[in-house]
Motif scaffolding. Structure first.
Motif, PDB file in Angstrom:
ATOM      1  N   VAL A 179      39.638  42.271  39.222  1.00 49.02           N
ATOM      2  CA  VAL A 179      40.133  41.708  40.471  1.00 49.02           C
ATOM      3  C   VAL A 179      39.381  40.412  40.725  1.00 49.02           C
ATOM      4  O   VAL A 179      38.151  40.401  40.735  1.00 49.02           O
ATOM      5  CB  VAL A 179      39.916  42.684  41.649  1.00 49.02           C
ATOM      6  N   GLN A 180      40.120  39.321  40.925  1.00 44.96           N
ATOM      7  CA  GLN A 180      39.475  38.016  41.069  1.00 44.96           C
ATOM      8  C   GLN A 180      39.936  37.325  42.343  1.00 44.96           C
ATOM      9  O   GLN A 180      41.119  37.360  42.703  1.00 44.96           O
ATOM     10  CB  GLN A 180      39.785  37.138  39.854  1.00 44.96           C
ATOM     11  N   GLN A 181      38.982  36.704  43.002  1.00 44.76           N
ATOM     12  CA  GLN A 181      39.229  35.919  44.204  1.00 44.76           C
ATOM     13  C   GLN A 181      40.354  34.908  43.990  1.00 44.76           C
ATOM     14  O   GLN A 181      40.382  34.195  42.989  1.00 44.76           O
ATOM     15  CB  GLN A 181      37.933  35.180  44.558  1.00 44.76           C
ATOM     16  N   GLY A 182      41.276  34.827  44.929  1.00 43.63           N
ATOM     17  CA  GLY A 182      42.312  33.806  44.876  1.00 43.63           C
ATOM     18  C   GLY A 182      41.764  32.468  45.352  1.00 43.63           C
ATOM     19  O   GLY A 182      40.931  32.421  46.267  1.00 43.63           O
ATOM     20  N   ILE A 183      42.201  31.391  44.735  1.00 41.81           N
ATOM     21  CA  ILE A 183      41.756  30.044  45.079  1.00 41.81           C
ATOM     22  C   ILE A 183      42.977  29.236  45.546  1.00 41.81           C
ATOM     23  O   ILE A 183      44.035  29.284  44.921  1.00 41.81           O
ATOM     24  CB  ILE A 183      41.114  29.329  43.863  1.00 41.81           C
ATOM     25  N   HIS A 184      42.812  28.483  46.628  1.00 41.46           N
ATOM     26  CA  HIS A 184      43.888  27.606  47.104  1.00 41.46           C
ATOM     27  C   HIS A 184      43.807  26.291  46.334  1.00 41.46           C
ATOM     28  O   HIS A 184      43.068  25.376  46.680  1.00 41.46           O
ATOM     29  CB  HIS A 184      43.770  27.389  48.611  1.00 41.46           C
ATOM     30  N   LEU A 185      44.580  26.236  45.247  1.00 42.02           N
ATOM     31  CA  LEU A 185      44.481  25.127  44.301  1.00 42.02           C
ATOM     32  C   LEU A 185      45.200  23.874  44.787  1.00 42.02           C
ATOM     33  O   LEU A 185      46.085  23.934  45.649  1.00 42.02           O
ATOM     34  CB  LEU A 185      45.091  25.547  42.961  1.00 42.02           C
ATOM     35  N   LEU A 186      44.815  22.747  44.174  1.00 48.24           N
ATOM     36  CA  LEU A 186      45.598  21.533  44.336  1.00 48.24           C
ATOM     37  C   LEU A 186      47.032  21.819  43.899  1.00 48.24           C
ATOM     38  O   LEU A 186      47.262  22.610  42.977  1.00 48.24           O
ATOM     39  CB  LEU A 186      45.026  20.408  43.468  1.00 48.24           C
ATOM     40  N   ARG A 187      47.984  21.139  44.541  1.00 44.60           N
ATOM     41  CA  ARG A 187      49.393  21.386  44.222  1.00 44.60           C
ATOM     42  C   ARG A 187      50.147  20.070  44.037  1.00 44.60           C
ATOM     43  O   ARG A 187      49.752  19.034  44.573  1.00 44.60           O
ATOM     44  CB  ARG A 187      50.071  22.196  45.337  1.00 44.60           C
ATOM     45  N   SER A 220      38.759  50.823  42.481  1.00 45.12           N
ATOM     46  CA  SER A 220      39.536  51.539  43.494  1.00 45.12           C
ATOM     47  C   SER A 220      40.330  50.529  44.311  1.00 45.12           C
ATOM     48  O   SER A 220      40.080  49.326  44.254  1.00 45.12           O
ATOM     49  CB  SER A 220      38.602  52.335  44.417  1.00 45.12           C
ATOM     50  N   PHE A 221      41.269  51.036  45.101  1.00 48.87           N
ATOM     51  CA  PHE A 221      42.077  50.157  45.949  1.00 48.87           C
ATOM     52  C   PHE A 221      41.231  49.490  47.022  1.00 48.87           C
ATOM     53  O   PHE A 221      41.589  48.425  47.536  1.00 48.87           O
ATOM     54  CB  PHE A 221      43.229  50.937  46.585  1.00 48.87           C
ATOM     55  N   SER A 222      40.100  50.105  47.373  1.00 45.97           N
ATOM     56  CA  SER A 222      39.252  49.513  48.414  1.00 45.97           C
ATOM     57  C   SER A 222      38.701  48.160  47.982  1.00 45.97           C
ATOM     58  O   SER A 222      38.496  47.274  48.812  1.00 45.97           O
ATOM     59  CB  SER A 222      38.106  50.467  48.781  1.00 45.97           C
ATOM     60  N   VAL A 223      38.476  47.983  46.659  1.00 48.81           N
ATOM     61  CA  VAL A 223      38.024  46.686  46.154  1.00 48.81           C
ATOM     62  C   VAL A 223      39.079  45.621  46.450  1.00 48.81           C
ATOM     63  O   VAL A 223      38.767  44.520  46.928  1.00 48.81           O
ATOM     64  CB  VAL A 223      37.753  46.747  44.625  1.00 48.81           C
ATOM     65  N   ILE A 224      40.347  45.967  46.205  1.00 49.74           N
ATOM     66  CA  ILE A 224      41.432  45.021  46.441  1.00 49.74           C
ATOM     67  C   ILE A 224      41.588  44.748  47.940  1.00 49.74           C
ATOM     68  O   ILE A 224      41.744  43.600  48.360  1.00 49.74           O
ATOM     69  CB  ILE A 224      42.738  45.551  45.825  1.00 49.74           C
ATOM     70  N   HIS A 266      48.787  39.321  37.667  1.00 50.61           N
ATOM     71  CA  HIS A 266      49.524  39.545  38.903  1.00 50.61           C
ATOM     72  C   HIS A 266      48.773  38.891  40.058  1.00 50.61           C
ATOM     73  O   HIS A 266      47.544  39.007  40.149  1.00 50.61           O
ATOM     74  CB  HIS A 266      49.666  41.044  39.198  1.00 50.61           C
ATOM     75  N   GLN A 267      49.503  38.215  40.927  1.00 50.85           N
ATOM     76  CA  GLN A 267      48.928  37.674  42.158  1.00 50.85           C
ATOM     77  C   GLN A 267      49.366  38.573  43.312  1.00 50.85           C
ATOM     78  O   GLN A 267      50.565  38.875  43.464  1.00 50.85           O
ATOM     79  CB  GLN A 267      49.402  36.245  42.401  1.00 50.85           C
ATOM     80  N   ILE A 268      48.413  39.019  44.106  1.00 53.37           N
ATOM     81  CA  ILE A 268      48.714  39.858  45.270  1.00 53.37           C
ATOM     82  C   ILE A 268      48.294  39.096  46.520  1.00 53.37           C
ATOM     83  O   ILE A 268      47.161  38.611  46.616  1.00 53.37           O
ATOM     84  CB  ILE A 268      48.000  41.217  45.176  1.00 53.37           C
ATOM     85  N   LEU A 269      49.226  38.960  47.473  1.00 53.66           N
ATOM     86  CA  LEU A 269      48.983  38.215  48.710  1.00 53.66           C
ATOM     87  C   LEU A 269      49.150  39.140  49.904  1.00 53.66           C
ATOM     88  O   LEU A 269      50.010  40.047  49.897  1.00 53.66           O
ATOM     89  CB  LEU A 269      49.959  37.032  48.847  1.00 53.66           C
ATOM     90  N   TYR A 270      48.347  38.891  50.947  1.00 56.30           N
ATOM     91  CA  TYR A 270      48.451  39.694  52.167  1.00 56.30           C
ATOM     92  C   TYR A 270      48.734  38.769  53.341  1.00 56.30           C
ATOM     93  O   TYR A 270      47.992  37.823  53.599  1.00 56.30           O
ATOM     94  CB  TYR A 270      47.161  40.477  52.413  1.00 56.30           C
ATOM     95  N   TYR A 275      39.925  36.819  51.256  1.00 56.56           N
ATOM     96  CA  TYR A 275      40.509  35.613  50.666  1.00 56.56           C
ATOM     97  C   TYR A 275      42.015  35.449  50.886  1.00 56.56           C
ATOM     98  O   TYR A 275      42.554  34.389  50.587  1.00 56.56           O
ATOM     99  CB  TYR A 275      40.227  35.603  49.156  1.00 56.56           C
ATOM    100  N   GLY A 276      42.683  36.480  51.375  1.00 52.44           N
ATOM    101  CA  GLY A 276      44.124  36.344  51.617  1.00 52.44           C
ATOM    102  C   GLY A 276      44.973  36.601  50.389  1.00 52.44           C
ATOM    103  O   GLY A 276      46.087  37.103  50.507  1.00 52.44           O
ATOM    104  N   HIS A 277      44.461  36.238  49.229  1.00 51.11           N
ATOM    105  CA  HIS A 277      45.177  36.589  47.986  1.00 51.11           C
ATOM    106  C   HIS A 277      44.176  36.757  46.854  1.00 51.11           C
ATOM    107  O   HIS A 277      43.079  36.193  46.870  1.00 51.11           O
ATOM    108  CB  HIS A 277      46.255  35.562  47.641  1.00 51.11           C
ATOM    109  N   ILE A 278      44.575  37.587  45.889  1.00 55.81           N
ATOM    110  CA  ILE A 278      43.704  37.882  44.742  1.00 55.81           C
ATOM    111  C   ILE A 278      44.549  37.889  43.473  1.00 55.81           C
ATOM    112  O   ILE A 278      45.784  37.911  43.528  1.00 55.81           O
ATOM    113  CB  ILE A 278      42.962  39.238  44.898  1.00 55.81           C
ATOM    114  N   TYR A 279      43.856  37.873  42.351  1.00 49.11           N
ATOM    115  CA  TYR A 279      44.541  38.004  41.052  1.00 49.11           C
ATOM    116  C   TYR A 279      44.052  39.280  40.378  1.00 49.11           C
ATOM    117  O   TYR A 279      42.848  39.586  40.391  1.00 49.11           O
ATOM    118  CB  TYR A 279      44.247  36.797  40.152  1.00 49.11           C
TER     119      TYR A 279
END
Length: 455
Positions: free
Chosen positions: A298-306, A222-226, A250-254, A233-237
């Protein structure tokens, strides 16, 4: 310790095998076997006391033994001298063209089969249509002295699964071949099937040694999971459970301050898109219109090395060797294309060695962390997944705190990283160990047939 012997062919029709004295010492041998073919023969010491095994032309004919003049392994059990191993590589997508029998994958298979002398095995490629069930033989494709040839051989000691995609894997004919060779002929089959992202997550989550590498992941219900995941986490995949090559990710950011949502993805034309929405509902009605989300996770977004604002992840190959021990055989960094949601080349991604991106101290630290994680994860997959696993391709990330994360584990890893000039030697190493593991598997099957084949 294993020894390898050159198999020489004598121009006679006698059913006699001449062996080095060391093989006959304290042993009674009555039969010789190659693959699943066994015949009775008379075994005698080699008259010249050399280190080869001599079989007659008649034995070669009865065993369907291809004479490649390479040193092979010998396993003696229950008065049978087994020579080989004979390794069948099962795949699909054959063509009628003799110089390109497996289409655009022909080059990969030629490299895989070219390690035979180095490993001491005889590998060949075959498909469902090449099997003669009545005779118990296969008309396999061999690569020898830089050209392809088709030869009839017995059913192999072991089979290496190189089915190219999930569609082929579900083909009823191919499913039947796999079931019959495994269950009726008891032939070990390694690297079977494609992994499901959700299945991998759920199984590894139970293993305390690797659970810390797993980003929080849930099936879309459901959308509640997202919404819950975005608030954490601020962003998810959002990813297809059975996807590959970065397709459908898809990456979704808030943005909490502006109360706005962003979606980064690749559209149907292959262009990287970043779109802004005032609500999550509007995002889904636009981007995912007429799409089923039931097979997404739906997967937790990670702030990766850049590097220059481009996210970095890492491809690591691991293989079991001829002793059944895991090794990391290749390691490369992948930079995302500008504006891309993934690091795949098709989205503008770039392949780099770690030394190209990091200073020496950082490079060493990240290499050690990635290798350690890949070996732990490889052993965990061995223990927690069905079937015999001999190689894995991992997509790992490192966040800004230096922690390692598992994004994906692939049972049929792609080989795009080997296009980098500095990684070509590791291409050969992965091919070598893919075949070397077949030696270990053959030995275990012959010498310890009563054991549960997991290894």
């Amino acid at each position: 310790m294993r020894k390898r012997y050159t198999i020489e062919i004598a121009e006679n029709s006698n059913l006699v095998v001449y062996c080095p004295q060391e093989l006959l010492k304290d042993k009674v041998i009555k039969k010789i076997a190659f693959g699943c073919k066994t015949i009775e023969a008379d075994f005698r010491p080699h008259p010249k006391e050399n280190n080869g095994i001599v079989i007659s032309k008649e034995i070669q004919k009865l065993l369907l033994f291809p004479d490649f003049a390479i040193k092979l392994h010998v396993f003696i059990e229950q008065q049978v001298l087994n020579i080989g191993p004979l390794v069948g590589i099962f795949t699909a997508g054959f063509t009628p063209f003799p110089h390109r029998p497996i289409g655009n994958r022909t080059n990969f298979f030629s490299k895989l089969l070219s390690v035979k002398a180095n490993v001491g095995a005889i590998p060949f490629v075959f498909g469902e249509k090449h099997i003669n069930w009545e005779m118990g033989t296969i008309s396999g494709y061999f690569y020898h002295e830089n050209h392809w040839q088709s030869m009839e051989v017995p059913f192999p000691h072991v089979i290496y699964d190189r089915i190219p995609n999930r569609k082929s894997e579900r083909n009823p004919k191919l499913v039947k071949v796999k079931e019959t060779l495994q269950k009726d002929y008891l032939i070990p089959w390694y690297n079977p099937g494609f992994f499901s992202k959700l299945d991998i997550y759920e199984r590894l989550q139970q293993d305390k040694s690797v659970a810390a590498y797993l980003p929080e992941t849930h099936p879309f219900t459901s959308f509640s999971v997202i919404e819950d995941m975005l608030s954490k986490y601020g962003h998810i995949y959002l990813k297809p459970i059975n996807g590959s090559l970065g397709l459908g990710v898809h990456q979704i950011l808030y943005d909490k301050i502006q109360d706005e949502y962003y979606c980064r993805y690749q559209d149907r034309d292959g262009s990287n898109r970043l779109r802004k929405f005032s609500s999550l509902e509007g995002l889904f009605q636009t981007v995912f219109a007429n799409r089923s989300l039931e097979k997404m996770l739906v997967q937790q977004g990670i702030h990766l090395l850049r590097e220059e604002q481009r996210p970095i992840d890492f491809r690591i190959h691991s293989n079991k060797d001829d002793a059944g021990v895991w090794h990391v055989t290749a390691l490369a960094a992948k930079l995302a294309g500008l504006g891309s949601v993934t690091t795949h080349a098709r989205s503008g991604g770039e392949i780099k060695t770690l030394s190209e991106l990091f200073q020496q101290e950082e490079c060493q630290l990240y290499t050690e962390k990635l290798v350690h994680a890949a070996l732990l994860l490889s052993n965990s997959l061995t223990n927690n997944m069905e079937g015999i696993i001999g190689e894995v391709g991992f997509d790992l990330g490192i966040d800004k705190h230096g922690d390692v994360w598992l994004f994906e584990a692939n049972s049929k890893p792609g080989r795009s990283i080997f296009s980098h000039p500095e990684l070509k030697e590791f291409d050969k190493l992965t091919c070598k160990l893919s075949m070397a593991f077949a030696v270990f598997l053959t030995e275990q099957t012959i010498l310890h047939p009563e054991d549960d084949i997991k290894w």
